[in-house]
Design a protein around this motif. Structure first.
Motif, mmCIF file in Angstrom:
data_model
loop_
_atom_site.group_PDB
_atom_site.id
_atom_site.type_symbol
_atom_site.label_atom_id
_atom_site.label_comp_id
_atom_site.label_asym_id
_atom_site.label_seq_id
_atom_site.Cartn_x
_atom_site.Cartn_y
_atom_site.Cartn_z
ATOM 1 N N LEU A 1 0.818 -1.206 0.000
ATOM 2 C CA LEU A 1 0.000 0.000 0.000
ATOM 3 C C LEU A 1 0.857 1.265 0.000
ATOM 4 O O LEU A 1 0.450 2.300 -0.544
ATOM 5 C CB LEU A 1 -0.953 -0.009 1.197
ATOM 6 N N HIS A 2 2.047 1.196 0.592
ATOM 7 C CA HIS A 2 2.975 2.329 0.517
ATOM 8 C C HIS A 2 3.249 2.675 -0.949
ATOM 9 O O HIS A 2 3.252 3.847 -1.349
ATOM 10 C CB HIS A 2 4.302 1.987 1.209
ATOM 11 N N GLN A 3 3.479 1.643 -1.756
ATOM 12 C CA GLN A 3 3.791 1.853 -3.172
ATOM 13 C C GLN A 3 2.572 2.335 -3.955
ATOM 14 O O GLN A 3 2.665 3.260 -4.766
ATOM 15 C CB GLN A 3 4.338 0.561 -3.774
ATOM 16 N N ILE A 4 1.424 1.694 -3.710
ATOM 17 C CA ILE A 4 0.216 2.042 -4.454
ATOM 18 C C ILE A 4 -0.186 3.491 -4.196
ATOM 19 O O ILE A 4 -0.536 4.231 -5.123
ATOM 20 C CB ILE A 4 -0.929 1.070 -4.096
ATOM 21 N N GLU A 5 -0.110 3.932 -2.960
ATOM 22 C CA GLU A 5 -0.471 5.319 -2.643
ATOM 23 C C GLU A 5 0.485 6.307 -3.283
ATOM 24 O O GLU A 5 0.067 7.369 -3.767
ATOM 25 C CB GLU A 5 -0.505 5.509 -1.127
ATOM 26 N N ALA A 6 1.782 5.968 -3.309
ATOM 27 C CA ALA A 6 2.767 6.856 -3.944
ATOM 28 C C ALA A 6 2.546 6.925 -5.458
ATOM 29 O O ALA A 6 2.714 7.985 -6.075
ATOM 30 C CB ALA A 6 4.181 6.379 -3.632
ATOM 31 N N LEU A 7 2.184 5.797 -6.065
ATOM 32 C CA LEU A 7 1.896 5.785 -7.508
ATOM 33 C C LEU A 7 0.654 6.607 -7.816
ATOM 34 O O LEU A 7 0.622 7.385 -8.791
ATOM 35 C CB LEU A 7 1.711 4.342 -7.987
ATOM 36 N N LYS A 8 -0.378 6.456 -7.018
ATOM 37 C CA LYS A 8 -1.603 7.233 -7.199
ATOM 38 C C LYS A 8 -1.314 8.730 -7.135
ATOM 39 O O LYS A 8 -1.868 9.522 -7.906
ATOM 40 C CB LYS A 8 -2.620 6.828 -6.126
ATOM 41 N N ALA A 9 -0.432 9.122 -6.224
ATOM 42 C CA ALA A 9 -0.141 10.544 -6.000
ATOM 43 C C ALA A 9 0.458 11.231 -7.213
ATOM 44 O O ALA A 9 0.340 12.457 -7.358
ATOM 45 C CB ALA A 9 0.788 10.701 -4.791
ATOM 46 N N ILE A 10 1.112 10.460 -8.128
ATOM 47 C CA ILE A 10 1.712 11.104 -9.300
ATOM 48 C C ILE A 10 0.929 10.788 -10.583
ATOM 49 O O ILE A 10 1.437 11.012 -11.681
ATOM 50 C CB ILE A 10 3.210 10.732 -9.459
ATOM 51 N N GLY A 11 -0.288 10.284 -10.428
ATOM 52 C CA GLY A 11 -1.162 10.158 -11.581
ATOM 53 C C GLY A 11 -1.319 8.783 -12.176
ATOM 54 O O GLY A 11 -1.955 8.634 -13.234
ATOM 55 N N VAL A 12 -0.749 7.754 -11.553
ATOM 56 C CA VAL A 12 -0.973 6.391 -12.045
ATOM 57 C C VAL A 12 -2.430 6.013 -11.779
ATOM 58 O O VAL A 12 -2.945 6.217 -10.676
ATOM 59 C CB VAL A 12 -0.014 5.396 -11.358
ATOM 60 N N THR A 13 -3.098 5.467 -12.789
ATOM 61 C CA THR A 13 -4.519 5.141 -12.673
ATOM 62 C C THR A 13 -4.793 3.649 -12.559
ATOM 63 O O THR A 13 -5.883 3.244 -12.172
ATOM 64 C CB THR A 13 -5.291 5.684 -13.888
ATOM 65 N N GLU A 14 -3.790 2.815 -12.918
ATOM 66 C CA GLU A 14 -3.990 1.369 -12.846
ATOM 67 C C GLU A 14 -2.706 0.687 -12.413
ATOM 68 O O GLU A 14 -1.626 0.963 -12.941
ATOM 69 C CB GLU A 14 -4.442 0.811 -14.197
ATOM 70 N N VAL A 15 -2.835 -0.218 -11.443
ATOM 71 C CA VAL A 15 -1.702 -1.009 -10.959
ATOM 72 C C VAL A 15 -1.977 -2.476 -11.245
ATOM 73 O O VAL A 15 -3.041 -2.993 -10.917
ATOM 74 C CB VAL A 15 -1.475 -0.801 -9.443
ATOM 75 N N VAL A 16 -1.017 -3.140 -11.878
ATOM 76 C CA VAL A 16 -1.102 -4.570 -12.161
ATOM 77 C C VAL A 16 -0.186 -5.301 -11.182
ATOM 78 O O VAL A 16 0.992 -4.968 -11.070
ATOM 79 C CB VAL A 16 -0.687 -4.886 -13.614
ATOM 80 N N LEU A 17 -0.727 -6.289 -10.493
ATOM 81 C CA LEU A 17 0.069 -7.082 -9.564
ATOM 82 C C LEU A 17 0.474 -8.377 -10.245
ATOM 83 O O LEU A 17 -0.380 -9.179 -10.641
ATOM 84 C CB LEU A 17 -0.735 -7.396 -8.299
#
Length: 378
Positions: free
Chosen positions: A35-51
């Protein structure tokens, strides 16, 4: 913009914690690692994360679905039927990563904790005009790692040297990448290493560039590094968001306490401690350089240092737990017990002291390089 997180497999290095939860869901500083990573990615405009995952995908997705709406980001799963290394998962997830935008995408190792300078990395990637960017970090002993040799002025990667015997540089791969979609054309759908097979080819074409990561970095995939990573993370929090840290006469140094935790009188907490939700810390307790996870009870006058206390465990009064002791979920340490580096599997009761580093596994014991013994089962 999209990102792929290499979740990987069984998390054996972080057992016994990963016997209860997949490694990315193990809390770090009171929040699941991933979740640390997902929140940081969201903060700079990433809209989709693939695990990219090959172990317990149902558990992962059930847990993360609630965060999709909370964080406001789409989370999907690309499941491997066999381990595909660090590059094969990109080929498997190709259709999920490529869209009409042609934008580059991030790739992260799920064990990495840092300040995640994603915005700066995007700017760096656009500026050099190459095909791939990797984050590198400086280390004191580069002979333990694969070293990235690069031009200091441009960041252009010249070569990779695995565990060099002679000094060739002090920068290593930090496990954070920004790749153009064209990189996927270089990856076959088979077990493949992005570090050893894909990146050297891109470097040979003069299209691979490295950015030195600012701030701290740690791979927290094993207990000792997890504890070190917590210290670095809390130090960063002190500099950038100090209001999140606990204050008071009983606090020493950097301490993170969930608002639902209760702390008794006469305690001394810190430095470098995280106390999770619903924890009860009774009177006179001493905690330092440790993580106390959700639902734990630490009884009167217990002392814990350099250890991880797993979910819903209990440490008895006047007990002493230290030297990288790791308690799995629902472990109960009796009063006045001493644990010196004990690694205790879930659902055990410890009624006798652990005087040297041992793995407590139940009734059966074997010795293969490390002492292993029976524990007391409730």
């Amino acid at each position: 913009m999209k990102a792929l997180i290499l979740v990987g497999g069984f998390g054996t290095r972080l057992r016994p914690l990963t016997l209860s939860f997949p490694k990315p869901l193990v809390e770090f500083a009171n929040k699941p690692m991933i979740l640390h990573q997902i929140e940081a990615l969201k903060a700079i405009g990433v809209t989709e994360v693939v695990l990219a995952i090959n172990y317990q995908p149902e558990v992962m997705m059930t847990f993360l679905k609630e965060f999709e709406e909370k964080v406001g980001i789409k989370i999907t799963c690309s499941q491997e039927t066999e381990p595909l290394g660090t590059a094969g998962p990109l080929a498997l997830a190709r259709d999920k990563l490529i869209d009409d935008s042609g934008e580059p995408f991030f790739v992260l190792n799920s064990d990495v904790i840092s300040e995640y300078p994603f915005k700066e990395m995007i700017e760096f990637h656009k500026a050099h005009g190459g095909e791939a960017s990797i984050m590198v970090t400086k280390v004191d002993e580069p002979s333990k790692y694969g070293v990235v040799v690069m031009e200091e002025s441009t960041g252009k990667v010249q070569k990779f040297v695995e565990k060099p015997k002679l000094f060739v540089g002090n920068k290593i791969n930090a496990g954070i990448y920004l790749l153009n979609p064209s990189v996927l054309d270089k990856i076959e759908l088979r077990p493949t290493s992005i570090e050893k097979e894909v990146f050297p080819k891109i470097a040979a074409e003069n299209k691979l560039f490295a950015m030195v990561l600012p701030g701290f970095w740690m791979d927290i995939g094993q207990p000792r590094d997890y504890i070190t990573g917590l210290r670095l993370y809390l130090d960063s929090l002190r500099k950038n968001s100090s209001s999140k840290l606990a204050r008071g006469a009983h606090i020493v140094g950097n301490v993170l306490v969930d608002e639902t935790a209760k702390i008794g009188e006469g305690c001394l907490i810190g430095p470098d401690v995280a106390i999770g939700p619903g924890c009860i810390i009774e009177s006179g307790v001493r905690l330092s350089r440790c993580t106390v996870m959700r639902g734990v009870r630490i009884k009167n006058h217990a002392c814990i240092s350099s250890s991880i206390i797993g979910w819903h465990s209990t440490v008895g009064q006047w007990a002493r737990v230290e030297n990288m002791t790791i308690l799995g979920e629902d472990v109960h340490v009796s009063d006045e017990i001493y644990s010196n580096g004990g690694v205790v599997l879930p659902h055990k009761e410890i009624k006798s002291s652990i005087l040297k580093p041992e793995i407590v596994i139940g009734y059966f014991a074997s010795s293969v390089g490390i002492s292993t013994r029976s524990g007391k089962i409730p």
